[in-house]
Design an enzyme around this catalytic site. Structure first.
Site, PDB file in Angstrom:
ATOM      1  N   GLY A  46       0.836  -1.188   0.000  1.00 19.94           N
ATOM      2  CA  GLY A  46       0.000   0.000   0.000  1.00 19.94           C
ATOM      3  C   GLY A  46       0.875   1.243   0.000  1.00 19.94           C
ATOM      4  O   GLY A  46       2.008   1.210   0.484  1.00 19.94           O
ATOM      5  N   GLN A  51       2.663  10.023   1.329  1.00 18.64           N
ATOM      6  CA  GLN A  51       3.976   9.374   1.424  1.00 18.64           C
ATOM      7  C   GLN A  51       4.900   9.747   0.262  1.00 18.64           C
ATOM      8  O   GLN A  51       6.097   9.466   0.316  1.00 18.64           O
ATOM      9  CB  GLN A  51       3.824   7.849   1.477  1.00 18.64           C
ATOM     10  CG  GLN A  51       3.168   7.377   2.766  1.00 18.64           C
ATOM     11  CD  GLN A  51       3.111   5.871   2.799  1.00 18.64           C
ATOM     12  OE1 GLN A  51       2.195   5.265   2.260  1.00 18.64           O
ATOM     13  NE2 GLN A  51       4.119   5.251   3.410  1.00 18.64           N
ATOM     14  N   CYS A  95       5.711   0.130   7.482  1.00 20.51           N
ATOM     15  CA  CYS A  95       5.300   1.271   6.668  1.00 20.51           C
ATOM     16  C   CYS A  95       6.483   1.699   5.810  1.00 20.51           C
ATOM     17  O   CYS A  95       7.609   1.769   6.318  1.00 20.51           O
ATOM     18  CB  CYS A  95       4.868   2.413   7.579  1.00 20.51           C
ATOM     19  SG  CYS A  95       4.347   3.883   6.698  1.00 20.51           S
ATOM     20  N   LEU A  96       6.232   1.971   4.537  1.00 25.27           N
ATOM     21  CA  LEU A  96       7.319   2.380   3.641  1.00 25.27           C
ATOM     22  C   LEU A  96       7.965   3.688   4.095  1.00 25.27           C
ATOM     23  O   LEU A  96       9.097   3.975   3.721  1.00 25.27           O
ATOM     24  CB  LEU A  96       6.808   2.528   2.203  1.00 25.27           C
ATOM     25  CG  LEU A  96       6.350   1.224   1.527  1.00 25.27           C
ATOM     26  CD1 LEU A  96       5.784   1.522   0.149  1.00 25.27           C
ATOM     27  CD2 LEU A  96       7.496   0.223   1.443  1.00 25.27           C
ATOM     28  N   HIS A 137      -4.707   1.062   7.382  1.00 21.35           N
ATOM     29  CA  HIS A 137      -3.379   1.669   7.520  1.00 21.35           C
ATOM     30  C   HIS A 137      -3.234   2.835   6.526  1.00 21.35           C
ATOM     31  O   HIS A 137      -2.784   3.924   6.894  1.00 21.35           O
ATOM     32  CB  HIS A 137      -2.306   0.595   7.269  1.00 21.35           C
ATOM     33  CG  HIS A 137      -0.899   1.096   7.292  1.00 21.35           C
ATOM     34  ND1 HIS A 137       0.032   0.679   8.216  1.00 21.35           N
ATOM     35  CD2 HIS A 137      -0.249   1.969   6.487  1.00 21.35           C
ATOM     36  CE1 HIS A 137       1.187   1.293   7.990  1.00 21.35           C
ATOM     37  NE2 HIS A 137       1.040   2.082   6.934  1.00 21.35           N
ATOM     38  N   GLU A 138      -3.632   2.599   5.275  1.00 24.10           N
ATOM     39  CA  GLU A 138      -3.488   3.644   4.255  1.00 24.10           C
ATOM     40  C   GLU A 138      -4.461   4.790   4.512  1.00 24.10           C
ATOM     41  O   GLU A 138      -4.108   5.956   4.331  1.00 24.10           O
ATOM     42  CB  GLU A 138      -3.692   3.061   2.849  1.00 24.10           C
ATOM     43  CG  GLU A 138      -2.689   1.983   2.454  1.00 24.10           C
ATOM     44  CD  GLU A 138      -1.238   2.354   2.719  1.00 24.10           C
ATOM     45  OE1 GLU A 138      -0.896   3.545   2.593  1.00 24.10           O
ATOM     46  OE2 GLU A 138      -0.459   1.464   3.073  1.00 24.10           O
ATOM     47  N   HIS A 141      -3.066   7.289   6.855  1.00 25.86           N
ATOM     48  CA  HIS A 141      -2.108   8.233   6.268  1.00 25.86           C
ATOM     49  C   HIS A 141      -2.806   9.508   5.791  1.00 25.86           C
ATOM     50  O   HIS A 141      -2.219  10.589   5.822  1.00 25.86           O
ATOM     51  CB  HIS A 141      -1.375   7.598   5.080  1.00 25.86           C
ATOM     52  CG  HIS A 141      -0.186   6.765   5.465  1.00 25.86           C
ATOM     53  ND1 HIS A 141       0.913   7.287   6.109  1.00 25.86           N
ATOM     54  CD2 HIS A 141       0.098   5.449   5.266  1.00 25.86           C
ATOM     55  CE1 HIS A 141       1.812   6.323   6.291  1.00 25.86           C
ATOM     56  NE2 HIS A 141       1.334   5.191   5.801  1.00 25.86           N
TER      57      HIS A 141
END
Ligand code: NI
Length: 174
Positions: A46, A51, A95-96, A137-138, A141
């Site tokens: 994701g 991000q 998380c990226l 999660h996304e 963000h």
């Protein structure tokens, strides 16, 4: 298509409340293509627009499994939760934007999300397991919330310490 740079924890854009999308044009389609490319290159499941430094309510997810049409790659724009189950599940997340850090996060097990696609068409997805977790999660963000905000203060402190150490070690070898 182009790879975008993924911003890391500490960048203020990750803490902004992202703005809704109201123009569904070729620029948006190009941005979404870049988001997919960037997510796959980083081996994530994701990626949210903040991000890559763009505070808009857009994310992409891909938790593909065989024979499950609900789990095809998705672009999710201006999402809202229609349902969130009362029962919850705990699982490790990363998380990226916080590479190298994983923590167990408790979230509703099942969700139903209403959102727009890249053409502005509304759709609904019912999700469970990893797919439900990725959507939540996304979505977080887009509100400036990171998964570490959802663990205990003690675990968060320890994770942030590990994160700082990882960054320092990286700086030392760069
Ligand atoms: Ni993330």
């Amino acid at each position: 298509m182009a790879l975008r740079r993924i911003v890391l924890l500490g960048d203020p854009v990750l803490r902004e409340k992202a703005e809704p999308v109201d123009v569904f044009d070729a620029d948006l389609a190009a941005l979404v293509e870049d988001m997919f490319e960037t997510m796959y290159a980083a081996e994530g499941i994701g990626l949210a627009a903040p991000q890559i430094g763009i505070p808009r309510r857009i994310f992409v997810v891909d938790v593909r499994r065989e024979n499950d049409p609900e789990r095809r790659p998705r672009v999710v724009i201006n999402p809202e939760f229609v349902e969130r189950s009362a029962d919850t599940e705990k699982a490790a997340e990363g998380c990226l934007s916080i590479p190298g850090i994983e923590e167990v996060v408790e979230r509703p097990s099942r969700v139903r999300v209403r959102a727009q696609d890249v053409a502005g068409e509304w759709f609904e997805i019912a999700a469970d397991e990893l797919f439900a977790r990725a959507l939540q999660h996304e979505y977080d963000h887009l509100d400036g919330v990171l998964f570490l905000d959802r663990v205990s203060p003690l675990k968060r402190r320890m994770a942030l310490k590990r994160w700082k150490k990882l960054r320092e070690d990286e700086g030392a070898t760069a």
